[in-house]
Design a protein around this motif. Structure first.
Motif, PDB file in Angstrom:
ATOM      1  N   ALA A 173      34.234   3.504 -15.226  1.00 36.85           N
ATOM      2  CA  ALA A 173      33.475   2.967 -14.086  1.00 36.85           C
ATOM      3  C   ALA A 173      32.253   2.183 -14.571  1.00 36.85           C
ATOM      4  O   ALA A 173      31.953   1.091 -14.063  1.00 36.85           O
ATOM      5  CB  ALA A 173      33.055   4.100 -13.162  1.00 36.85           C
ATOM      6  N   GLU A 174      31.550   2.739 -15.571  1.00 39.96           N
ATOM      7  CA  GLU A 174      30.380   2.047 -16.116  1.00 39.96           C
ATOM      8  C   GLU A 174      30.786   0.759 -16.823  1.00 39.96           C
ATOM      9  O   GLU A 174      30.132  -0.280 -16.676  1.00 39.96           O
ATOM     10  CB  GLU A 174      29.642   2.967 -17.093  1.00 39.96           C
ATOM     11  CG  GLU A 174      28.980   4.166 -16.428  1.00 39.96           C
ATOM     12  CD  GLU A 174      28.427   5.153 -17.450  1.00 39.96           C
ATOM     13  OE1 GLU A 174      28.733   4.997 -18.658  1.00 39.96           O
ATOM     14  OE2 GLU A 174      27.702   6.079 -17.034  1.00 39.96           O
ATOM     15  N   ALA A 175      31.859   0.823 -17.602  1.00 37.64           N
ATOM     16  CA  ALA A 175      32.314  -0.357 -18.335  1.00 37.64           C
ATOM     17  C   ALA A 175      32.736  -1.468 -17.379  1.00 37.64           C
ATOM     18  O   ALA A 175      32.460  -2.656 -17.630  1.00 37.64           O
ATOM     19  CB  ALA A 175      33.481   0.022 -19.246  1.00 37.64           C
ATOM     20  N   ARG A 176      33.396  -1.108 -16.290  1.00 36.19           N
ATOM     21  CA  ARG A 176      33.828  -2.119 -15.321  1.00 36.19           C
ATOM     22  C   ARG A 176      32.619  -2.878 -14.773  1.00 36.19           C
ATOM     23  O   ARG A 176      32.630  -4.115 -14.677  1.00 36.19           O
ATOM     24  CB  ARG A 176      34.613  -1.463 -14.183  1.00 36.19           C
ATOM     25  CG  ARG A 176      35.266  -2.442 -13.208  1.00 36.19           C
ATOM     26  CD  ARG A 176      36.016  -1.672 -12.118  1.00 36.19           C
ATOM     27  NE  ARG A 176      36.829  -2.549 -11.298  1.00 36.19           N
ATOM     28  CZ  ARG A 176      36.386  -3.241 -10.261  1.00 36.19           C
ATOM     29  NH1 ARG A 176      35.098  -3.155  -9.902  1.00 36.19           N
ATOM     30  NH2 ARG A 176      37.202  -3.997  -9.550  1.00 36.19           N
ATOM     31  N   ARG A 177      31.561  -2.141 -14.408  1.00 32.17           N
ATOM     32  CA  ARG A 177      30.351  -2.789 -13.895  1.00 32.17           C
ATOM     33  C   ARG A 177      29.728  -3.702 -14.953  1.00 32.17           C
ATOM     34  O   ARG A 177      29.314  -4.836 -14.653  1.00 32.17           O
ATOM     35  CB  ARG A 177      29.336  -1.728 -13.457  1.00 32.17           C
ATOM     36  CG  ARG A 177      29.696  -1.007 -12.170  1.00 32.17           C
ATOM     37  CD  ARG A 177      28.524  -0.213 -11.628  1.00 32.17           C
ATOM     38  NE  ARG A 177      28.122   0.858 -12.532  1.00 32.17           N
ATOM     39  CZ  ARG A 177      28.618   2.086 -12.490  1.00 32.17           C
ATOM     40  NH1 ARG A 177      29.544   2.404 -11.596  1.00 32.17           N
ATOM     41  NH2 ARG A 177      28.184   3.021 -13.336  1.00 32.17           N
ATOM     42  N   ASN A 178      29.667  -3.232 -16.183  1.00 32.27           N
ATOM     43  CA  ASN A 178      29.046  -4.013 -17.250  1.00 32.27           C
ATOM     44  C   ASN A 178      29.852  -5.261 -17.599  1.00 32.27           C
ATOM     45  O   ASN A 178      29.285  -6.320 -17.888  1.00 32.27           O
ATOM     46  CB  ASN A 178      28.855  -3.143 -18.494  1.00 32.27           C
ATOM     47  CG  ASN A 178      27.817  -2.056 -18.292  1.00 32.27           C
ATOM     48  OD1 ASN A 178      26.869  -2.228 -17.523  1.00 32.27           O
ATOM     49  ND2 ASN A 178      27.983  -0.927 -18.975  1.00 32.27           N
ATOM     50  N   ILE A 179      31.176  -5.144 -17.565  1.00 33.39           N
ATOM     51  CA  ILE A 179      32.035  -6.303 -17.838  1.00 33.39           C
ATOM     52  C   ILE A 179      31.854  -7.357 -16.754  1.00 33.39           C
ATOM     53  O   ILE A 179      31.707  -8.556 -17.036  1.00 33.39           O
ATOM     54  CB  ILE A 179      33.508  -5.861 -17.941  1.00 33.39           C
ATOM     55  CG1 ILE A 179      33.745  -5.056 -19.220  1.00 33.39           C
ATOM     56  CG2 ILE A 179      34.438  -7.084 -17.912  1.00 33.39           C
ATOM     57  CD1 ILE A 179      35.100  -4.387 -19.284  1.00 33.39           C
ATOM     58  N   LEU A 180      31.877  -6.938 -15.499  1.00 26.95           N
ATOM     59  CA  LEU A 180      31.709  -7.880 -14.394  1.00 26.95           C
ATOM     60  C   LEU A 180      30.347  -8.559 -14.452  1.00 26.95           C
ATOM     61  O   LEU A 180      30.227  -9.766 -14.190  1.00 26.95           O
ATOM     62  CB  LEU A 180      31.891  -7.160 -13.063  1.00 26.95           C
ATOM     63  CG  LEU A 180      33.332  -6.734 -12.731  1.00 26.95           C
ATOM     64  CD1 LEU A 180      33.364  -5.801 -11.537  1.00 26.95           C
ATOM     65  CD2 LEU A 180      34.208  -7.969 -12.466  1.00 26.95           C
ATOM     66  N   ASN A 181      29.331  -7.811 -14.824  1.00 23.32           N
ATOM     67  CA  ASN A 181      27.998  -8.386 -14.951  1.00 23.32           C
ATOM     68  C   ASN A 181      27.955  -9.418 -16.077  1.00 23.32           C
ATOM     69  O   ASN A 181      27.350 -10.493 -15.938  1.00 23.32           O
ATOM     70  CB  ASN A 181      26.973  -7.278 -15.216  1.00 23.32           C
ATOM     71  CG  ASN A 181      25.555  -7.799 -15.296  1.00 23.32           C
ATOM     72  OD1 ASN A 181      25.070  -8.479 -14.398  1.00 23.32           O
ATOM     73  ND2 ASN A 181      24.868  -7.480 -16.392  1.00 23.32           N
ATOM     74  N   LYS A 182      28.610  -9.108 -17.179  1.00 26.49           N
ATOM     75  CA  LYS A 182      28.646 -10.023 -18.319  1.00 26.49           C
ATOM     76  C   LYS A 182      29.385 -11.319 -17.971  1.00 26.49           C
ATOM     77  O   LYS A 182      28.936 -12.426 -18.300  1.00 26.49           O
ATOM     78  CB  LYS A 182      29.319  -9.331 -19.502  1.00 26.49           C
ATOM     79  CG  LYS A 182      29.245 -10.096 -20.809  1.00 26.49           C
ATOM     80  CD  LYS A 182      29.887  -9.291 -21.914  1.00 26.49           C
ATOM     81  CE  LYS A 182      29.586  -9.897 -23.262  1.00 26.49           C
ATOM     82  NZ  LYS A 182      28.179  -9.736 -23.650  1.00 26.49           N
ATOM     83  N   LEU A 183      30.520 -11.185 -17.277  1.00 34.88           N
ATOM     84  CA  LEU A 183      31.291 -12.371 -16.883  1.00 34.88           C
ATOM     85  C   LEU A 183      30.510 -13.209 -15.871  1.00 34.88           C
ATOM     86  O   LEU A 183      30.578 -14.441 -15.878  1.00 34.88           O
ATOM     87  CB  LEU A 183      32.643 -11.946 -16.316  1.00 34.88           C
ATOM     88  CG  LEU A 183      33.605 -11.288 -17.327  1.00 34.88           C
ATOM     89  CD1 LEU A 183      34.860 -10.794 -16.615  1.00 34.88           C
ATOM     90  CD2 LEU A 183      33.977 -12.263 -18.437  1.00 34.88           C
ATOM     91  N   TYR A 184      29.758 -12.561 -14.993  1.00 34.67           N
ATOM     92  CA  TYR A 184      28.940 -13.280 -14.018  1.00 34.67           C
ATOM     93  C   TYR A 184      27.895 -14.143 -14.736  1.00 34.67           C
ATOM     94  O   TYR A 184      27.675 -15.308 -14.386  1.00 34.67           O
ATOM     95  CB  TYR A 184      28.255 -12.299 -13.080  1.00 34.67           C
ATOM     96  CG  TYR A 184      27.263 -12.942 -12.139  1.00 34.67           C
ATOM     97  CD1 TYR A 184      27.700 -13.703 -11.050  1.00 34.67           C
ATOM     98  CD2 TYR A 184      25.893 -12.818 -12.351  1.00 34.67           C
ATOM     99  CE1 TYR A 184      26.792 -14.312 -10.192  1.00 34.67           C
ATOM    100  CE2 TYR A 184      24.986 -13.421 -11.503  1.00 34.67           C
ATOM    101  CZ  TYR A 184      25.436 -14.171 -10.426  1.00 34.67           C
ATOM    102  OH  TYR A 184      24.536 -14.787  -9.592  1.00 34.67           O
ATOM    103  N   LYS A 185      27.256 -13.580 -15.778  1.00 33.40           N
ATOM    104  CA  LYS A 185      26.238 -14.317 -16.516  1.00 33.40           C
ATOM    105  C   LYS A 185      26.837 -15.526 -17.241  1.00 33.40           C
ATOM    106  O   LYS A 185      26.197 -16.577 -17.334  1.00 33.40           O
ATOM    107  CB  LYS A 185      25.556 -13.390 -17.529  1.00 33.40           C
ATOM    108  CG  LYS A 185      24.665 -12.332 -16.908  1.00 33.40           C
ATOM    109  CD  LYS A 185      24.062 -11.438 -17.975  1.00 33.40           C
ATOM    110  CE  LYS A 185      23.163 -10.370 -17.363  1.00 33.40           C
ATOM    111  NZ  LYS A 185      22.608  -9.456 -18.403  1.00 33.40           N
TER     112      LYS A 185
END
Length: 488
Positions: free
Chosen positions: A392-404
């Motif tokens: 769950a944490e990794a999913r949020r961090n990946i999406l945040n990284k792709l957004y940037k």
């Protein structure tokens, strides 16, 4: 009467071994617990999207072609692929973008333009990588390190006299720092440690041979997707008389004294002259030879495992022209990322993200206007972590990284999702702790410490696949099959 060989596991190495033994005149049967062949090299479809479930990079296709030619077949009648002009697109945390062209001159010019490293530095590195390959390939990759005859050949002796040039005494990271001034290029070449599930801050610089395999020999895309490697080789094997048994879990390897007699499957004994295990060696011993612990190679079975993977398969309701087949979004702190994987056994909050989009080359892998995203990060092997929390944490961090990097909220575009984590990798492919490549290569002697392709204690038992010599990944798995067939 022809001799009979049984293969445990229909992974790519097991299929290749079956082909080679059938060509030698053996009657061959393959047993797999799954309902499909391929092991990690499999596929699935969901919501109109098709995904290659496992390996997504195809290099050294000559090892696949060789199997068809051995059988007297034309490779192109079974299997087609194209060479990529762009190996991968890289996105750095500081906003730098780098296109890794297959053409060496174009790539060196691109590095000079985007990062500022002189073209001569890239050329010098490529020469070093090529030298390591030329010294090691015919000894460490194509031959068994566990046979005396390997070390008595003239070519091996020549390599031994040049052993100092394989750079085994320092780490990949230290070597890459010596080649480049810019930390972005150091990170670029450090990444190749992940090709066999290792840590560039620990693994020997001998692994800097890997860029040569990708950048010199090239990367390819199979016309019908990665899974067509599996299906085309199964078709070839069946044309040679190989019988595949699916939904057929092998329960035990039958021994008499210390000689193979066959395997037990569903309360039936299938007798054979030889048995080849394409199953992870840890499970081969602990499950299939569980009643004979005195035969276990205990030191090998205690070795550090390779890293694993967390993969999100996302159906995306939009197309991204700026992306290619292979894409990398780098962590801002590579050392911290590997420290989390190897020391802390968890997932860093800024992981390096690998994104594969096969619909870039095979349009029917996604509905019109959509793309199929294979989104992977490197994670530790499964040693009992709280994976639901970590995922769950990794999913949020990946999406945040792709957004940037992409300037778009990808979470709003996901219309289909599936997940593969170390637990499911272990259960689906019998890979101990979900490690993708068997043991790690985080020591200078790792190449010599992998399990041999033939048992030294059990007559008639052989091993192929990513958990044994020469290692993981499609090319090395295919070479393990070649070594087994030559030993047989």
């Amino acid at each position: 009467m022809p001799k009979k060989a049984l293969i445990i596991g229909a992974g790519i190495a097991g299929i290749a071994t079956a082909i080679r033994l059938a060509v030698k005149g053996y009657v061959v049967e393959v047993f797999d617990a799954n309902s499909y062949p391929g092991g990690k090299l499999s596929e699935f479809e969901k919501d109109g999207f098709r995904f290659d479930a496992g390996p997504s990079l195809f290099t050294m296709p000559q090892y696949v072609d060789e199997l068809f030619r051995l059988a007297g077949k034309a490779p192109s009648d079974y299997f087609e692929y194209q060479k990529l002009d762009v190996l991968c697109k890289y996105f750095y945390a500081d906003g730098t973008k780098l296109t890794a062209y297959a053409n060496a001159g174009l790539f060196a010019a691109e590095v000079s333009k985007s990062i500022g490293e002189p073209e001569a530095a890239i050329e010098k590195y490529a020469t070093n990588s090529s030298n390591i390959y030329n010294i090691t390939s015919h000894v460490f990759l194509e031959k068994s390190l566990h046979r005396i005859k390997t070390f008595l050949s003239l070519s091996t002796l020549k390599s031994i006299f040049r052993i100092g040039k394989i750079d085994a005494m320092r780490t990949m990271h230290k070597a890459n720092e010596a080649f480049f001034k810019d930390e972005r290029m150091v990170q670029f070449y450090d990444r190749f440690a992940t090709y066999n599930g290792s840590n560039p801050y620990s693994a020997p610089a001998t692994l800097n041979v890997i860029p040569h395999i990708e950048q010199h020999f090239g990367a390819y895309f199979p016309k019908d997707g990665m899974y067509s490697i599996t299906t085309s080789l199964v078709k070839l094997a069946e044309s040679l008389g190989v019988k595949f048994n699916y939904n057929s879990r092998v329960d035990e390897i039958k021994l008499e004294r210390q000689k193979v007699k066959g395997v037990w499957v569903k309360d039936s004994l299938i007798e054979a002259d030889i048995v080849v295990s394409n199953m992870d060696v840890w499970f081969t011993y602990h499950q299939l030879l569980r009643t004979r612990p005195a035969l276990f190679p205990k030191r090998i079975l205690r070795q550090e495992r390779s890293s694993s993977a967390l993969i999100f398969y996302w159906g995306i309701s939009k197309q991204f022209p700026k992306l290619d087949l292979h894409n990398i979004f780098f962590s801002a702190d590579y050392n911290a990322e590997f420290d989390h994987i190897w020391q802390q056994k968890d997932i860093y909050d800024d992981p390096t993200v690998y994104l594969n989009i096969s619909s870039k080359y095979k349009s029917d892998d996604a509905p019109p206007g959509c793309e199929n995203w294979f989104v992977m990060i490197n994670v530790p092997a499964n040693v009992g972590q709280d994976w639901d929390k970590l995922i769950a944490e990794a999913r949020r961090n990946i999406l945040n990284k792709l957004y940037k990097s992409l300037g778009e909220d990808i979470s709003q575009l996901i219309i289909s999702e599936s997940i593969l984590d170390p637990r499911s990798i272990e259960s689906r492919t019998s890979s101990y702790q979900g490690s993708i490549y068997g043991t790690s290569s985080n020591s200078r002697f790792a190449a010599f410490l992998r399990h041999a392709n033939k048992s030294s204690k059990i007559d008639g038992l052989y091993f192929c696949g990513g958990s044994v010599h020469p290692g993981g990944g499609i090319p090395l798995c295919l070479l393990s099959a070649k070594i087994v067939s030559e030993w047989v």
